[in-house]
Design a protein around this motif. Structure first.
Motif: not given
Length: 357
Positions: A275-283
């Motif tokens: 996201d715009e805060t550079h928090a990463y997620a997996l999908a």
């Protein structure tokens, strides 16, 4: 697409930075994370990204990098006065040039059960060319035609490109060279030819127009790549409020994870979004078996987000990032299970199982 979930197999990292010994005297290991994964000789192998830097000196920035000395790429350390103003601990601009404050290489870790690992004391692949002068990062491993193909990000002052190395025994390795020039990264090679051609996913970088997105390419020899096609991009808009933007979790950045896995529904692709805060997620995404340029389905919500303290706090906080998974063979007690190894906050490695209904 099936109803997939990522279920953590441990609430603690299975590998930590402190588990890895530095390659050189006078260096510290800053991170051990983002491993590629495969099964070889009844062992689970991880190819860790290990970031090292010279031990800190007060008031000085120490930059490790590879420099050309009489035609020989050689490890050197540059010294700069520490800036008075705040700076990014990973990337810094000094005297008009951008540097990384650590140098990454690839290190093997080995396990029989996929949980408890023994880590080699020396690098498996260390920067050895000028197009790797700032380090080699975030490998993927694909078993194809009797060989293990290793793609990785090769970083230099000219940007990140994609390197390729090949091995059959994880003892000797052939460095093929750079197969996609900067700026590019996040390459995952399909484990079989499709319509007679090698196929890969990659993530070109963009500047003023467009956002990072996943692309498809193919090749007749596995080295020279063409027929590049846009596949999918982040659906979120970083400028919108999250309440009106359900895909904000992938609105800032997107990229491919490990090699695709063939299922009865099609090619299953793990990818990361930020996201715009550079928090990463997996999908996950699902591609057509015979024509992977066709996207059949994608995750509506992320399957894994940073929630535990060691996923939220580290060298680069709020990150879960996978470029390695394995499918246990049919003759094992975990037959058919898919285990996902993921980097956490650029500081350790977590483990989750991909489950479905």
């Amino acid at each position: 697409m099936r109803n997939y979930r990522l279920q953590r197999l441990s609430n603690q990292p299975i590998l930590q930075t402190s588990d890895v010994k530095p390659t050189f005297s006078g260096f510290d290991v800053l991170g051990a994370f983002n491993p590629a994964a495969c099964i070889f000789n009844n062992e689970i192998l991880l190819l860790l990204r290990v970031a090292e830097a010279p031990k800190a000196e007060k008031g000085t920035i120490l930059v490790p990098l590879i420099e050309d000395q009489n035609g020989v790429p050689t490890l050197t350390i540059k010294r700069f006065p520490e800036p008075d103003e705040p700076y990014d601990p990973r990337v810094i601009t000094l005297q008009g040039k951008v540097y990384l404050t650590s140098l990454s290489h690839l290190r093997l870790a080995r396990s029989r059960d996929g949980i408890h690992f023994t880590i080699d004391e020396k690098p498996f692949l260390f920067p050895a060319r000028m197009d790797e002068s700032f380090g080699i990062e975030d490998a993927r491993i694909t078993y194809l035609e009797g060989k293990y193909w290793i793609t990785y990000t090769a970083v230099s002052e000219n940007g990140p490109g994609v390197g390729l190395a090949v091995t059959t025994d994880f003892e000797t390795v052939e460095r093929v060279g750079m197969i996609l020039p900067p700026p590019n990264k996040d390459v995952a090679l399909f484990p079989q030819k499709i319509n007679g051609k090698y196929t890969l996913l990659h993530r070109p970088m963009v500047s003023d127009i467009g956002k990072p997105s996943v692309w498809l390419a193919n090749s007749i020899d596995g080295i020279h790549w063409g027929n590049h096609q846009f596949l999918f991009g982040g659906r979120g808009n970083p400028g919108l409020d999250r309440t009106n933007n359900p895909f904000s979790w992938e609105g800032g950045k997107i990229g491919t994870g490990p090699e695709p896995i063939l299922t009865d529904e099609g090619w299953l692709v793990c990818y990361h979004g930020a996201d715009e805060t550079h928090a990463y997620a997996l999908a996950l995404a699902l591609l057509d078996k015979d024509d992977p340029s066709i996207v059949l389905d994608r995750s509506e919500t992320p399957l894994l987000t940073p929630e535990l303290s060691w996923e939220k706090e580290g060298f680069f906080p709020n990150v879960v990032f996978s470029n390695g998974w394995i499918k246990w063979p049919d003759d094992s007690d975990k037959a058919g299970q898919i285990w996902v190894y993921y980097g956490a906050a650029d500081s350790g490695v977590g483990l989750a199982e991909l489950v479905w209904e």
